[in-house]
Design an enzyme around this catalytic site. Structure first.
Site, PDB file in Angstrom:
ATOM      1  CG  HIS A  27      -1.875  -1.179   1.189  1.00 12.91           C
ATOM      2  ND1 HIS A  27      -2.901  -1.236   0.285  1.00 12.91           N
ATOM      3  CD2 HIS A  27      -1.934  -2.315   1.915  1.00 12.91           C
ATOM      4  CE1 HIS A  27      -3.561  -2.370   0.465  1.00 12.91           C
ATOM      5  NE2 HIS A  27      -3.005  -3.044   1.449  1.00 12.91           N
ATOM      6  CB  VAL A  41       5.169 -20.405  22.133  1.00 15.16           C
ATOM      7  CG1 VAL A  41       5.290 -19.765  23.512  1.00 15.16           C
ATOM      8  CG2 VAL A  41       6.449 -20.203  21.334  1.00 15.16           C
ATOM      9  CE  LYS A  93      -5.191  -0.221   2.967  1.00 16.23           C
ATOM     10  NZ  LYS A  93      -5.038  -0.674   4.363  1.00 16.23           N
ATOM     11  CB  ILE A 112       1.042  -7.380  12.044  1.00 17.05           C
ATOM     12  CG1 ILE A 112       2.086  -7.136  13.144  1.00 17.05           C
ATOM     13  CG2 ILE A 112       1.576  -6.954  10.686  1.00 17.05           C
ATOM     14  CD1 ILE A 112       2.529  -5.707  13.296  1.00 17.05           C
ATOM     15  CB  CYS A 117       3.596 -26.941 -12.551  1.00 16.05           C
ATOM     16  SG  CYS A 117       2.264 -25.714 -12.729  1.00 16.05           S
ATOM     17  CB  CYS A 129      -0.927 -24.372 -15.422  1.00 11.39           C
ATOM     18  SG  CYS A 129      -2.225 -25.592 -15.672  1.00 11.39           S
ATOM     19  CB  CYS A 148      -5.112 -27.697 -14.378  1.00 10.37           C
ATOM     20  SG  CYS A 148      -3.610 -28.455 -13.734  1.00 10.37           S
ATOM     21  CB  CYS A 189       1.735 -30.509 -11.277  1.00  8.98           C
ATOM     22  SG  CYS A 189       0.973 -29.300 -10.180  1.00  8.98           S
TER      23      CYS A 189
END
Lengths: 540, 418, 123
Positions: free
Chosen positions: A98, A221, A301, A387, A455, A457, A490, A495
């Site tokens: 951003h 943790v 946003k 965050i 792969c 694609c 796909c 794959c």
């Protein structure tokens, strides 16, 4: 096709004296435990290691901090409860950098968004992750919206955002013919950009590991260990044993409130907020050149339409509070809202060309701002919590800030001597799809595994997948995040069996032990013949 | 980059591609090269291990691999050359092909004519807007078929199948034969997508519940699928209130449609028909680029492998004729149109230079006597039914086409109740 | 007493819907077929319903871990589960030649299970 220039050898840094640890070999991310990578045993009471800094959470926040700390002569460990990284919000977001006009001046977000944005541009070549400086537009559909654009422009100026200007709808449509005819004006932010968020997190972590930082996955943790009286941190007790350190950083995303509570700090209250997305086929990625927002409201946003770093269209996200911190299920209402919001901005998006959908959970604190700081008590405990957007953007700037904070406020607990062997650059796995024909031919001659397409694609080769495993990938999802295998139209239909085969071979596992994303997410339940035998035994 | 000049290059060694190779050789082409990305020949039929192939061609019911074995033997005998482990990753405007192979590296195959025979990919969950969690255990039916029939691995133990196209029905039976439970097959339409024979042999034989007008609304289970929510849907495809039901399962197989794989075609600028998703072709299987031909599922999703091989033969033959400069061109052009009852059809245009068969699928079942016809009196045949899962054929003779009124520029194929 | 059954003929993909009248297990009338196979199917389906079995057999030392196999003829319906189990217990050594007998006279049916493809040794 993007020319990558001189091909750097995989993972090997320039010669600068002694080679650092983790010089491109299998990353030491299994830490203290032995045994099958898929069912790491619970370990209690055993001390897994002594460190200077423990970072709880290996998302963008923890990863960027780890990379900055790796420039110092410190023993750093990143702990994450997930089986592969990035997980959580760092895995499921819009990949947007951003510009920084959206945040109220005076907030922590406003302070770090634009600097973070700038830092990404400084780092992406050095750390070899994909960044596209497309620029963004906030779109106004009414007079009220137009007034809002003025407010954002003003706010952006105060936050140090360069180059903002408001253009009339016609100018927008000249640049972006597919933008809605109902847009009357748009705020153009030239510093808006998109990154491949998987590559970014992996790049920071990879560089950190090359410079000696250790990564522990499947490590949750459970307790923070304190001195008697609770005045200082000693370490953490996890599902993998005890880690001791004088400094602990809470970068635990949606769970950062719980981690804070472990030291008696109840002030961080995470309100999980789900965002749902669609990704479209790359064939329509070039419908737009940049990315569009509607005018923001109190929820966020709004539903955007973005051209991703890899050339797909990303639609979304929504913004819905939910109770569960980890539930990333999409919903019919959410996806409908995504499509409606996207069509409002770009009415000609062919709806049938979505290839996948997903949801991410924002780690929004009740204050709606980042919670950054060192606690007075217990000493040694540092928050990097709450965050959420613009978290991805702000992270590298936050990391620099926290490094300074450690240097200034916790110098009595750790010594920030520079590490003369640390190397700030790293290279990603070669992006075969982005190479020229000649570069491909050279590679294929050196290593025939580059001529084996896995792969179809996304044109990802076997060599790349093998390298991903070498760098720490153990799951189908991790291979996808490192290489894009399975991200195409796909969606792994072609794959997946091949990736499973390669993982099994490289990790010396039975194919039926391969997981989608770690833990109990096995893709297969066994070998076909075993089933009749089991049933027979059952009926006998 | 080393250049490999050939007369006819064929992309894909499935039923269309292998037959195209034979067609090209038998029509006199010298260098005929079939490029296959897998390590073995046969295409998707390698994993279709159930019988039901070749009844028209060989008058026998063969399994997919057996069917392909016969065509492959014939191709070897005809002098067709095959290159396996060879991925065509790019096609230029002129039809030349860029290939990759572990031993030979990158090569530039320069053919006089190309036959595209890449087949299809499966529609993924994201394209049908399936919602819910993303745990392991959600597969398209063809991927699950590959795991079971070629890797010997079982995707799951308790299966729900969404979509009643043939691959979904076949996998229902297959999973049962490997010891899994199949809870049910759910289909959004009011009729089965696949062949009736497969409903009988794959579902009825095993008492697998078949729920028409039902949808899978969402998936549950964060790490591994734990269940799905299903519901009856109305005519607008919205869930009917009160019919939602949670079905515990660990596997969801999606059989929700095949999409012709035309990435290479698009790269070369071949015109793609928005209805079929395949190249626009004429009765010679020629695309909008005269040197590029196409055959099989890459053109339109077929029901019978026999039709695919036949079409492959014709495309190969025409490609060879083109390469030799002998393919008849010109003649009157007619656009093919589909009538009200027609969903997809191929070819999309024809000339009066040769006989033509138009294949099409109806938009809904006609379970009654109906006539399959072309207008202008060109063709009419009565059938006892017409179903979306089975293609219909209209046969047009060149002679009839030539005797049409000069003003006629398009022909419509359709089905009507009688 | 004449009874009427309806089932789909599975002799070919057409799947004619057969209406079959039988009396004491003897076929009285068939309608709905479009070829002679239909009538034959109706007769056998009443007396001795059979299905072709197709599955895979485990392979040792092969280019693939399993090889497709099929029955060379219809297996009595009631025996199919036993046949599936029998096939699951066999391991065939590569190389395999298409048509080779994998299990002769499977479960005493008089029908062989043969390999549906050729399969080379592990490369």
């Amino acid at each position: 096709m993007m020319k990558r220039g001189i091909l750097k050898p995989l993972g090997f840094p320039k010669e600068v004296g002694a080679a650092p640890q983790n010089d491109g070999c299998l990353r030491k991310d299994w830490g203290a435990f032995q045994g099958s990578p898929l069912d790491p045993p619970e370990v209690t009471g055993v001390t897994a290691g002594n460190y200077d800094v423990l970072i709880v959470g290996g998302g963008i926040t923890g990863a960027t901090l780890a990379r900055e700390l790796s420039a110092f002569d410190l023993r750093v460990a990143v702990l994450d409860k997930a089986g592969d990284l990035p997980s959580g919000a760092s895995r499921a977001n819009s990949g947007m950098l951003h510009a920084g006009y959206d945040d109220k001046p005076g907030t922590v977000k406003a302070r770090f968004c634009a600097p973070g944005n700038k830092r990404y541009r400084e780092l992406h070549e050095m750390l070899d992750f994909t960044l596209r400086p497309w620029g963004s537009y906030v779109c106004a559909f009414s007079e009220a919206d137009c007034r809002h654009l003025e407010k954002l422009k003003d706010q952006g100026a105060r936050n140090g955002v360069p180059g903002l200007d408001i253009v009339p709808g016609d100018v927008l449509r000249r640049r972006e013919p597919q933008a809605s005819p109902h847009i009357v004006a748009a705020l153009h932010a030239p510093t808006g950009g998109v990154v491949n968020n998987f590559e970014a997190v992996l790049a920071f972590l990879d560089n950190a590991q090359q410079n000696g930082v250790e990564l522990f996955l499947d490590t949750e943790v459970r307790r923070v260990l304190l001195t008697e009286g609770g005045g200082e941190v000693l370490g953490v007790e996890t599902s993998r044993g005890i880690f001791l350190a004088p400094v602990i950083v809470n970068a635990a995303g949606t769970h950062s409130g719980e981690i804070a509570a472990l030291v008696g700090d109840e002030s961080i209250q995470i309100r999980p907020t789900r965002g749902e997305y669609f990704i479209t086929d790359k064939a329509i990625g070039s419908m737009i050149k940049s990315f569009f927002f509607p005018c923001p409201d109190e929820r966020g946003k709004g539903v955007t339409v973005a051209r991703t770093a890899d050339g797909n269209l990303l639609l979304g996200p929504t913004s819905v509070r939910q109770g569960d911190k980890d539930d990333t299920a999409t919903t019919p209402q959410g996806l409908a809202e995504v499509m409606a919001g996207a069509l409002r901005l770009v009415p000609s998006i062919p709806q049938e060309l979505t290839i996948t959908s997903f949801a991410g959970i924002r780690a929004a604190d009740r204050t709606e701002d980042f919670r950054i700081g060192a606690l007075a008590r217990p000493r040694g405990f540092v928050h990097m919590a709450g965050i959420k957007s613009p978290g991805l953007t702000s992270a590298p700037a936050l990391a620099l800030h926290v490094v300074e904070l450690l240097r200034e406020e916790l110098a009595d607990r750790i010594s920030m001597k520079p590490n003369p062997h640390s190397i700030p650059e790293r290279t990603h796995i070669l992006r075969f799809a982005a190479l020229t024909m000649e570069e491909r031919q050279d590679l294929v001659r050196q290593n025939p595994a580059y001529a084996q397409i896995v792969c179809r694609c996304e044109t990802v080769t076997e060599a790349q997948i093998v390298e991903a495993v070498r760098r720490g990938a153990r799951t189908v999802a991790s291979v996808k995040m490192w290489t894009r295998a399975g991200s195409g139209r796909c969606q792994g239909g072609f794959c997946c069996p091949r990736v499973v085969d390669i993982l099994a071979r490289e990790l010396h596992m039975d194919p039926d032990e391969v997981t989608r994303h770690g833990g109990p997410s096995r893709l297969l339940v066994g070998h076909t013949k075993a089933f009749w035998q089991k049933r027979e035994a059952h009926h006998a | 980059m080393p250049e490999v000049p050939v007369d006819v290059a064929i992309v894909g060694a499935g039923p269309a591609g292998v037959a195209a190779g034979i067609g090209a050789r038998e029509a006199g082409a010298k260098e005929v090269l079939v490029l296959e990305r897998d390590w073995d020949l046969g295409g998707i039929l390698q994993q279709c291990i159930h019988p039901g192939f070749g009844l028209r061609t060989f008058k026998e019911e063969l399994t997919g691999p057996e069917f392909m074995h016969r065509w492959i033997e014939r191709a070897h005998g005809a002098g067709v050359r095959f290159s396996t482990n060879t991925m065509v990753f790019s096609m230029d405007d002129d039809g030349s092909l860029w290939t990759m192979n572990p031993h030979r590296g990158i090569e530039h195959v320069v053919p006089k004519a190309v036959v595209l025979a890449m087949g299809c990919r499966e529609r993924p969950a994201g394209a049908i807007k399936l919602t819910g969690t993303r745990g392991a255990g959600i597969y398209t039916a063809g991927t699950a078929q590959r795991f079971v029939n070629m890797e010997g691995l079982l995707p799951g133990k308790r299966v729900v199948i969404l979509g009643s196209g043939d691959i979904g029905l076949i996998m229902a039976r297959r999973m049962i034969w490997e010891g899994a439970e199949v809870e049910g097959v759910y289909e959004i339409m009011p009729w089965a997508g696949g062949l009736r024979r497969n409903v009988a042999q794959c579902l009825d034989d095993f008492h697998i519940p078949f729920h028409l007008e039902h949808a899978v609304l969402s998936t549950h289970g964060r790490d591994r699928l734990e269940g799905v929510t299903v519901a009856k849907i109305d005519a607008q495809r919205r869930p009917v209130e009160g019919t939602e039901r949670y079905v515990p399962c660990d596997t969801l197989l999606l059989a929700v449609g095949l999409i012709p794989e035309n990435e290479l075609s698009r790269m070369a600028g071949v015109a793609i028909h928005p209805g079929t998703g395949g190249p626009v072709v004429n009765q010679f299987l020629q695309t909008s680029k005269p040197q590029i031909f196409a055959a099989g599922n890459v053109v339109i999703v077929y029901d019978l492998a026999d039709n695919v091989s036949d079409e492959g033969m014709r495309a190969g033959r025409n490609a060879a004729l083109y390469a030799a400069g002998d393919l008849p061109c010109g003649g009157r052009r007619f656009e093919i149109k589909g009538g009200k009852a027609v969903r997809l059809f191929s070819p999309q245009w024809i000339t009066d230079g040769g006989d033509a068969t138009v294949f099409f699928r109806v938009v809904r079942p006609f379970e009654c006597r109906c006539k399959v016809f072309a207008d202008h009196g060109l063709f009419s045949q009565t059938h006892r039914y017409a179903r979306p899962g089975e293609m219909n054929e209209v046969h047009l003779s060149a002679r009839d086409l030539r005797s049409l009124d000069p003003g006629v520029t398009s022909l419509t194929v359709d089905v009507e109740e009688v | 007493m004449t009874r009427t059954h309806t089932f789909l003929c599975v002799s070919c993909p057409v799947g004619c819907s057969l209406t079959v009248e039988e009396e004491e297990g003897v076929l009285v009338a068939v309608s709905g077929e479009s070829c002679p196979r239909g009538r034959r199917y109706a007769e056998t389906e009443l007396k001795d319903p059979r299905r072709t079995f197709a599955g895979t057999v485990a392979v040792s030392g092969g280019a693939l871990p399993v090889c497709p196999v099929r029955s060379r003829g219809g297996i009595p319906k009631g025996l199919l589960a036993d046949v599936a189990r029998a096939v699951s217990q066999v391991v065939v050594e590569a190389p395999i030649v298409i048509g080779q007998v994998v299990i002769a006279d499977v479960c005493g049916s008089g029908i062989d299970i043969t390999a549906s493809r050729s399969l080379g040794g592990r490369p």
